[in-house]
Design a protein around this motif. Structure first.
Motif, PDB file in Angstrom:
ATOM      1  N   TYR A 108      42.253  59.698 -44.027  1.00  0.00           N
ATOM      2  CA  TYR A 108      43.318  58.822 -44.513  1.00  0.00           C
ATOM      3  C   TYR A 108      42.974  58.252 -45.890  1.00  0.00           C
ATOM      4  O   TYR A 108      43.839  58.162 -46.757  1.00  0.00           O
ATOM      5  CB  TYR A 108      43.572  57.671 -43.541  1.00  0.00           C
ATOM      6  CG  TYR A 108      44.346  58.072 -42.310  1.00  0.00           C
ATOM      7  CD1 TYR A 108      45.513  58.805 -42.407  1.00  0.00           C
ATOM      8  CD2 TYR A 108      43.901  57.713 -41.044  1.00  0.00           C
ATOM      9  CE1 TYR A 108      46.224  59.175 -41.274  1.00  0.00           C
ATOM     10  CE2 TYR A 108      44.606  58.064 -39.909  1.00  0.00           C
ATOM     11  CZ  TYR A 108      45.765  58.801 -40.035  1.00  0.00           C
ATOM     12  OH  TYR A 108      46.470  59.160 -38.922  1.00  0.00           O
ATOM     13  N   ALA A 109      41.726  57.873 -46.083  1.00  0.00           N
ATOM     14  CA  ALA A 109      41.323  57.297 -47.369  1.00  0.00           C
ATOM     15  C   ALA A 109      41.416  58.340 -48.469  1.00  0.00           C
ATOM     16  O   ALA A 109      41.836  58.043 -49.589  1.00  0.00           O
ATOM     17  CB  ALA A 109      39.906  56.736 -47.283  1.00  0.00           C
ATOM     18  N   GLY A 118      45.018  49.138 -43.935  1.00  0.00           N
ATOM     19  CA  GLY A 118      45.989  50.164 -43.569  1.00  0.00           C
ATOM     20  C   GLY A 118      45.382  51.211 -42.662  1.00  0.00           C
ATOM     21  O   GLY A 118      46.023  51.677 -41.707  1.00  0.00           O
ATOM     22  N   ILE A 119      44.142  51.594 -42.954  1.00  0.00           N
ATOM     23  CA  ILE A 119      43.465  52.585 -42.116  1.00  0.00           C
ATOM     24  C   ILE A 119      43.229  52.026 -40.722  1.00  0.00           C
ATOM     25  O   ILE A 119      43.459  52.700 -39.720  1.00  0.00           O
ATOM     26  CB  ILE A 119      42.136  53.027 -42.767  1.00  0.00           C
ATOM     27  CG1 ILE A 119      42.419  53.830 -44.034  1.00  0.00           C
ATOM     28  CG2 ILE A 119      41.297  53.847 -41.797  1.00  0.00           C
ATOM     29  CD1 ILE A 119      41.195  54.159 -44.853  1.00  0.00           C
ATOM     30  N   TYR A 120      42.778  50.759 -40.652  1.00  0.00           N
ATOM     31  CA  TYR A 120      42.540  50.130 -39.347  1.00  0.00           C
ATOM     32  C   TYR A 120      43.832  50.112 -38.535  1.00  0.00           C
ATOM     33  O   TYR A 120      43.834  50.441 -37.350  1.00  0.00           O
ATOM     34  CB  TYR A 120      41.987  48.715 -39.533  1.00  0.00           C
ATOM     35  CG  TYR A 120      41.656  48.036 -38.221  1.00  0.00           C
ATOM     36  CD1 TYR A 120      40.437  48.264 -37.603  1.00  0.00           C
ATOM     37  CD2 TYR A 120      42.572  47.194 -37.597  1.00  0.00           C
ATOM     38  CE1 TYR A 120      40.127  47.656 -36.396  1.00  0.00           C
ATOM     39  CE2 TYR A 120      42.279  46.591 -36.395  1.00  0.00           C
ATOM     40  CZ  TYR A 120      41.056  46.824 -35.799  1.00  0.00           C
ATOM     41  OH  TYR A 120      40.751  46.234 -34.598  1.00  0.00           O
ATOM     42  N   GLU A 121      44.930  49.719 -39.166  1.00  0.00           N
ATOM     43  CA  GLU A 121      46.219  49.674 -38.477  1.00  0.00           C
ATOM     44  C   GLU A 121      46.623  51.070 -38.001  1.00  0.00           C
ATOM     45  O   GLU A 121      47.116  51.219 -36.886  1.00  0.00           O
ATOM     46  CB  GLU A 121      47.301  49.097 -39.390  1.00  0.00           C
ATOM     47  CG  GLU A 121      47.185  47.612 -39.621  1.00  0.00           C
ATOM     48  CD  GLU A 121      47.362  46.807 -38.343  1.00  0.00           C
ATOM     49  OE1 GLU A 121      48.252  47.139 -37.533  1.00  0.00           O
ATOM     50  OE2 GLU A 121      46.590  45.855 -38.149  1.00  0.00           O
ATOM     51  N   TYR A 127      51.435  54.295 -32.298  1.00  0.00           N
ATOM     52  CA  TYR A 127      52.221  55.344 -32.922  1.00  0.00           C
ATOM     53  C   TYR A 127      51.363  56.183 -33.878  1.00  0.00           C
ATOM     54  O   TYR A 127      51.824  57.189 -34.390  1.00  0.00           O
ATOM     55  CB  TYR A 127      53.408  54.751 -33.676  1.00  0.00           C
ATOM     56  CG  TYR A 127      54.298  53.948 -32.771  1.00  0.00           C
ATOM     57  CD1 TYR A 127      55.059  54.583 -31.793  1.00  0.00           C
ATOM     58  CD2 TYR A 127      54.338  52.577 -32.861  1.00  0.00           C
ATOM     59  CE1 TYR A 127      55.858  53.852 -30.944  1.00  0.00           C
ATOM     60  CE2 TYR A 127      55.140  51.838 -32.007  1.00  0.00           C
ATOM     61  CZ  TYR A 127      55.898  52.473 -31.049  1.00  0.00           C
ATOM     62  OH  TYR A 127      56.678  51.753 -30.210  1.00  0.00           O
ATOM     63  N   GLY A 128      50.136  55.722 -34.119  1.00  0.00           N
ATOM     64  CA  GLY A 128      49.217  56.455 -34.982  1.00  0.00           C
ATOM     65  C   GLY A 128      48.216  57.217 -34.139  1.00  0.00           C
ATOM     66  O   GLY A 128      48.571  58.028 -33.288  1.00  0.00           O
ATOM     67  N   GLU A 129      46.940  56.909 -34.352  1.00  0.00           N
ATOM     68  CA  GLU A 129      45.864  57.630 -33.662  1.00  0.00           C
ATOM     69  C   GLU A 129      45.521  57.040 -32.307  1.00  0.00           C
ATOM     70  O   GLU A 129      44.884  57.682 -31.487  1.00  0.00           O
ATOM     71  CB  GLU A 129      44.616  57.663 -34.549  1.00  0.00           C
ATOM     72  CG  GLU A 129      44.819  58.376 -35.876  1.00  0.00           C
ATOM     73  CD  GLU A 129      45.188  59.836 -35.728  1.00  0.00           C
ATOM     74  OE1 GLU A 129      44.708  60.491 -34.789  1.00  0.00           O
ATOM     75  OE2 GLU A 129      45.971  60.310 -36.554  1.00  0.00           O
ATOM     76  N   ASN A 130      45.855  55.768 -32.082  1.00  0.00           N
ATOM     77  CA  ASN A 130      45.637  55.080 -30.807  1.00  0.00           C
ATOM     78  C   ASN A 130      44.165  55.035 -30.390  1.00  0.00           C
ATOM     79  O   ASN A 130      43.834  55.239 -29.224  1.00  0.00           O
ATOM     80  CB  ASN A 130      46.494  55.719 -29.718  1.00  0.00           C
ATOM     81  CG  ASN A 130      46.754  54.765 -28.572  1.00  0.00           C
ATOM     82  OD1 ASN A 130      46.592  53.560 -28.718  1.00  0.00           O
ATOM     83  ND2 ASN A 130      47.157  55.307 -27.437  1.00  0.00           N
ATOM     84  N   PHE A 131      43.281  54.796 -31.363  1.00  0.00           N
ATOM     85  CA  PHE A 131      41.866  54.595 -31.054  1.00  0.00           C
ATOM     86  C   PHE A 131      41.669  53.179 -30.540  1.00  0.00           C
ATOM     87  O   PHE A 131      42.429  52.272 -30.905  1.00  0.00           O
ATOM     88  CB  PHE A 131      40.997  54.793 -32.309  1.00  0.00           C
ATOM     89  CG  PHE A 131      40.777  56.220 -32.691  1.00  0.00           C
ATOM     90  CD1 PHE A 131      39.928  57.033 -31.955  1.00  0.00           C
ATOM     91  CD2 PHE A 131      41.404  56.761 -33.801  1.00  0.00           C
ATOM     92  CE1 PHE A 131      39.712  58.350 -32.315  1.00  0.00           C
ATOM     93  CE2 PHE A 131      41.199  58.069 -34.170  1.00  0.00           C
ATOM     94  CZ  PHE A 131      40.355  58.874 -33.425  1.00  0.00           C
ATOM     95  N   PRO A 132      40.629  52.951 -29.745  1.00  0.00           N
ATOM     96  CA  PRO A 132      40.327  51.572 -29.353  1.00  0.00           C
ATOM     97  C   PRO A 132      39.861  50.773 -30.575  1.00  0.00           C
ATOM     98  O   PRO A 132      39.334  51.340 -31.534  1.00  0.00           O
ATOM     99  CB  PRO A 132      39.201  51.711 -28.325  1.00  0.00           C
ATOM    100  CG  PRO A 132      38.748  53.110 -28.369  1.00  0.00           C
ATOM    101  CD  PRO A 132      39.760  53.916 -29.103  1.00  0.00           C
ATOM    102  N   PRO A 133      40.044  49.454 -30.542  1.00  0.00           N
ATOM    103  CA  PRO A 133      39.658  48.631 -31.697  1.00  0.00           C
ATOM    104  C   PRO A 133      38.180  48.774 -32.076  1.00  0.00           C
ATOM    105  O   PRO A 133      37.835  48.705 -33.252  1.00  0.00           O
ATOM    106  CB  PRO A 133      39.978  47.207 -31.248  1.00  0.00           C
ATOM    107  CG  PRO A 133      41.004  47.351 -30.177  1.00  0.00           C
ATOM    108  CD  PRO A 133      40.719  48.659 -29.515  1.00  0.00           C
ATOM    109  N   GLU A 134      37.310  48.993 -31.094  1.00  0.00           N
ATOM    110  CA  GLU A 134      35.876  49.145 -31.389  1.00  0.00           C
ATOM    111  C   GLU A 134      35.624  50.391 -32.241  1.00  0.00           C
ATOM    112  O   GLU A 134      34.820  50.367 -33.172  1.00  0.00           O
ATOM    113  CB  GLU A 134      35.048  49.221 -30.093  1.00  0.00           C
ATOM    114  CG  GLU A 134      35.134  48.010 -29.207  1.00  0.00           C
ATOM    115  CD  GLU A 134      36.366  48.034 -28.300  1.00  0.00           C
ATOM    116  OE1 GLU A 134      36.870  49.133 -27.984  1.00  0.00           O
ATOM    117  OE2 GLU A 134      36.826  46.945 -27.955  1.00  0.00           O
ATOM    118  N   ALA A 135      36.288  51.481 -31.903  1.00  0.00           N
ATOM    119  CA  ALA A 135      36.106  52.720 -32.655  1.00  0.00           C
ATOM    120  C   ALA A 135      36.659  52.565 -34.063  1.00  0.00           C
ATOM    121  O   ALA A 135      36.039  53.011 -35.046  1.00  0.00           O
ATOM    122  CB  ALA A 135      36.780  53.885 -31.938  1.00  0.00           C
TER     123      ALA A 135
END
Length: 170
Positions: A108-109, A118-121, A127-135
């Motif tokens: 993304y960067a 923006g990447i974190y979001e 609706y994006g990658e749906n990774f857990p917040p820790e990852a």
């Protein structure tokens, strides 16, 4: 018809093979004649001078310093190998999901010139990658990128798109 067929000479009787063979033979003979090298022609008529005590001490000191330098270099090499092993062990202990989030963040960067926020979001969005917040947090903390350059590129893209809209191209 068989009488008119031209019989080919064997390759070793052809002119080009003979020329190559002569060149090789000349090269071999030429290299055999140069057995003496410049180091073999050292004059032995120079007088032998014995070292004084000061010169011996200086030589021993120099040898001691070289040995210490080699030991220090060896210690540094060992320390570097340990550090590399620790990094590999740390990388091996990182969950696959975290590594995947980091790769997506780098993508993304690089391609979309997104900011850290923006990447974190994008990584955590359902609706994006749906990774857990820790990852996603691991990816943001470990990504190596020039964010200022990224912001400039994103700004240039926005300005260009604004010009297209302004002049009715989009």
């Amino acid at each position: 018809m068989s009488e008119k067929m031209k019989v080919k000479k064997p390759f070793y009787k052809r002119w080009w093979f003979i020329v190559i063979a002569v060149i090789v033979v000349i090269g071999v003979i030429g290299s055999l004649g140069k057995d003496e090298t410049e180091t073999d022609k050292v004059e032995t008529s120079a007088p032998v001078v014995e070292e004084t005590a000061e010169e011996k001490a200086a030589t021993e000191q120099k040898a001691k310093e070289e040995a210490e330098a080699e030991a220090k270099a060896e210690e540094e090499r060992i320390a570097q190998e340990k550090a590399e092993a620790e990094v590999k062990a740390k990388e091996a202990s990182v969950p696959r999901e975290h590594k995947s989030a980091l790769k997506k963040a780098e993508s993304y960067a690089k391609t979309m010139h997104m900011s850290k926020a923006g990447i974190y979001e994008q990584l955590t969005s359902e609706y994006g990658e749906n990774f857990p917040p820790e990852a996603a947090q691991y990816a943001i903390e470990n990504i190596v990128f020039d964010w200022n350059e990224n912001a400039l590129k994103k700004g240039a893209i926005i300005c260009r798109n604004y010009e297209y809209v302004r002049f009715g191209y989009l």
